[in-house]
Design an enzyme around this catalytic site. Structure first.
Site, mmCIF file in Angstrom:
data_model
loop_
_atom_site.group_PDB
_atom_site.id
_atom_site.type_symbol
_atom_site.label_atom_id
_atom_site.label_comp_id
_atom_site.label_asym_id
_atom_site.label_seq_id
_atom_site.Cartn_x
_atom_site.Cartn_y
_atom_site.Cartn_z
ATOM 1 N N ASP A 1 -4.441 7.718 7.901
ATOM 2 C CA ASP A 1 -5.455 6.738 8.194
ATOM 3 C C ASP A 1 -5.119 5.620 9.338
ATOM 4 O O ASP A 1 -5.802 4.453 9.599
ATOM 5 C CB ASP A 1 -6.184 5.945 6.976
ATOM 6 N N SER B 1 0.795 -1.210 0.069
ATOM 7 C CA SER B 1 -0.006 -0.015 -0.112
ATOM 8 C C SER B 1 0.938 1.332 -0.007
ATOM 9 O O SER B 1 0.328 2.390 -0.062
ATOM 10 C CB SER B 1 -1.031 0.083 1.283
ATOM 11 N N HIS C 1 -1.011 4.566 6.930
ATOM 12 C CA HIS C 1 -0.487 5.176 5.708
ATOM 13 C C HIS C 1 -0.393 6.600 5.755
ATOM 14 O O HIS C 1 -0.649 7.245 6.857
ATOM 15 C CB HIS C 1 -1.234 4.964 4.582
#
Length: 390
Positions: free
Chosen positions: A352, A44, A355
């Site tokens: 979040d 991610s 990240h």
């Protein structure tokens, strides 16, 4: 927001570079590299839409700062990879898995959020980890290289959407993966020592993937090490941590020690890869030091609340694993957003709980682009040049 390190940090970077193992700096006469494409592999930290294409779009307010709508990234805006692409004059990378509106003329992104180096024995719905592990990504790349040229030969619009044949040997190959392998062990209730015991196998599989990419054309590699997992709200909220295990800044020491252990092994693996792959130029980038410095000295760089998620819902860290960024509930038949973003993401580090914000990603990119945190210490635009120790 432009955040620049103070003068004493600049001096620190100079001292840090002076302490690097002897490795020749590329001569000033060497030309800048012409990277016509980027091929990215990872999780991610560099996913520009892979997981969203496979399992559903990262919901609003993801993407709000730069794209102004969800754009496949788990951030309010751009990732480090996006800034790398911009600096090289290459368009933001389309995800290999995304069939809608993708343009692969200047590369492709094989990363998906939740990816690991080692394939996981769980489904995505069970654990949150992607089935698109690094070995799968390397196979996808190999297949893409072959099929893209068949498609390109059809001409017309197909020719414009696929990379030219010589781009594959000239491209920059970026890799940022490993973080999820470490947390996966803790999710299985492994001890820190047990997680460390798995690292050699992780690195063996990592090296195999690089060799596979090299075997079908990859030559210039830009490899990020993994960040301080123990500084993420996700880790601080998800795992059992005692007060004695928290350092003076607020990070969980055991998890950061595992990250450092992995990074030490990764650096050794890169050294060996340079020996095994005689035509490869491989740059190792110390992302860990930058993320730890940014988190623990946030105020110096213009950031606030380094351990509190900008987008989340409740708790000490504004993070709830059941109600993550973009989560909604139904009240009297109407959907209500309960995990919204903070007022000013530009002064926040964590987006979040897992990240980073665009502002933090941009700050990190600004530190790595000139090679200050690389081994060998060469700028991004010179990363095609292989160097040899004397």
């Amino acid at each position: 927001m432009e955040a620049h390190p103070p003068r004493h940090v600049t001096l620190g970077l100079f001292i840090w570079m002076a302490s690097l193992p002897s490795s020749p700096i590329i001569l000033a006469t060497a030309s800048s590299c012409d990277f016509p494409a980027i091929f990215n592999f990872g999780d991610s930290n560099s996913d520009t839409g892979g997981l969203s294409a496979a399992f559903g779009q990262a919901p609003s307010p993801n993407g709000e700062t730069y794209f102004h709508h969800p754009a496949g990234r788990y951030s309010d805006g751009r990732l480090i990879l996006d800034f790398i692409a911009e600096s090289l004059g290459v368009p933001h990378l389309s995800a290999y898995l995304d069939s809608v509106g993708s343009n692969f003329s200047h590369g492709a992104n094989f990363a998906t959020a939740g990816s690991t180096i080692r394939p996981q024995n769980t489904t995505q719905s069970q654990s949150g980890y992607s089935p698109i592990s690094l070995n799968v990504q390397s196979v996808q790349y190999s297949d893409f290289k072959k099929r893209s040229q068949i498609v390109r030969s059809q001409g017309g619009i197909f020719e414009t959407l696929m990379p030219k044949a010589d781009y594959f040997s000239k491209a920059l190959y970026t890799i940022d993966i490993g973080q999820n392998d470490l947390t996966a062990g803790y999710k299985l209730n492994l001890t820190t020592e047990q997680v460390k015991a798995n690292v050699p196998d992780m690195l063996g599989q990592f090296s195999n993937a690089v060799k596979q990419i090299y075997a079908v054309g990859g030559r210039s590699f830009w490899i990020h090490n993994t960040g301080p997992v123990g500084c993420l709200p996700y880790s601080l909220d998800r795992f059992l941590i005692t007060a004695a295990q928290i350092d003076k800044y607020g990070c969980a020491t055991p998890f950061n020690e595992v990250s450092q252990f992995f990074n030490h092994g990764l650096k050794e693996a890169v050294v060996q890869l340079r020996k095994d792959l005689p035509q490869a130029a491989i740059t190792y980038v110390d992302i860990y030091s930058l993320k730890y410095t940014l988190t623990t000295q946030a105020k110096k760089f213009g950031f606030k609340q380094p351990f509190v998620a900008c987008c989340g819902h409740g708790g000490k860290y504004n993070y709830n694993s059941q109600r993550r960024c973009g989560a909604k509930i139904t009240v009297n038949g109407t959907e209500v957003l309960i995990a919204n973003s903070c007022k000013d993401p530009s002064v926040r580090i964590i987006w979040d709980g897992v990240h980073f914000t665009e502002a933090a990603n941009k700050w990190i990119f600004q530190q790595i682009v000139n090679g200050s945190f690389s081994d060998p210490p060469v700028p991004l635009k010179m990363a095609c040049h292989r160097t040899e120790n004397p």
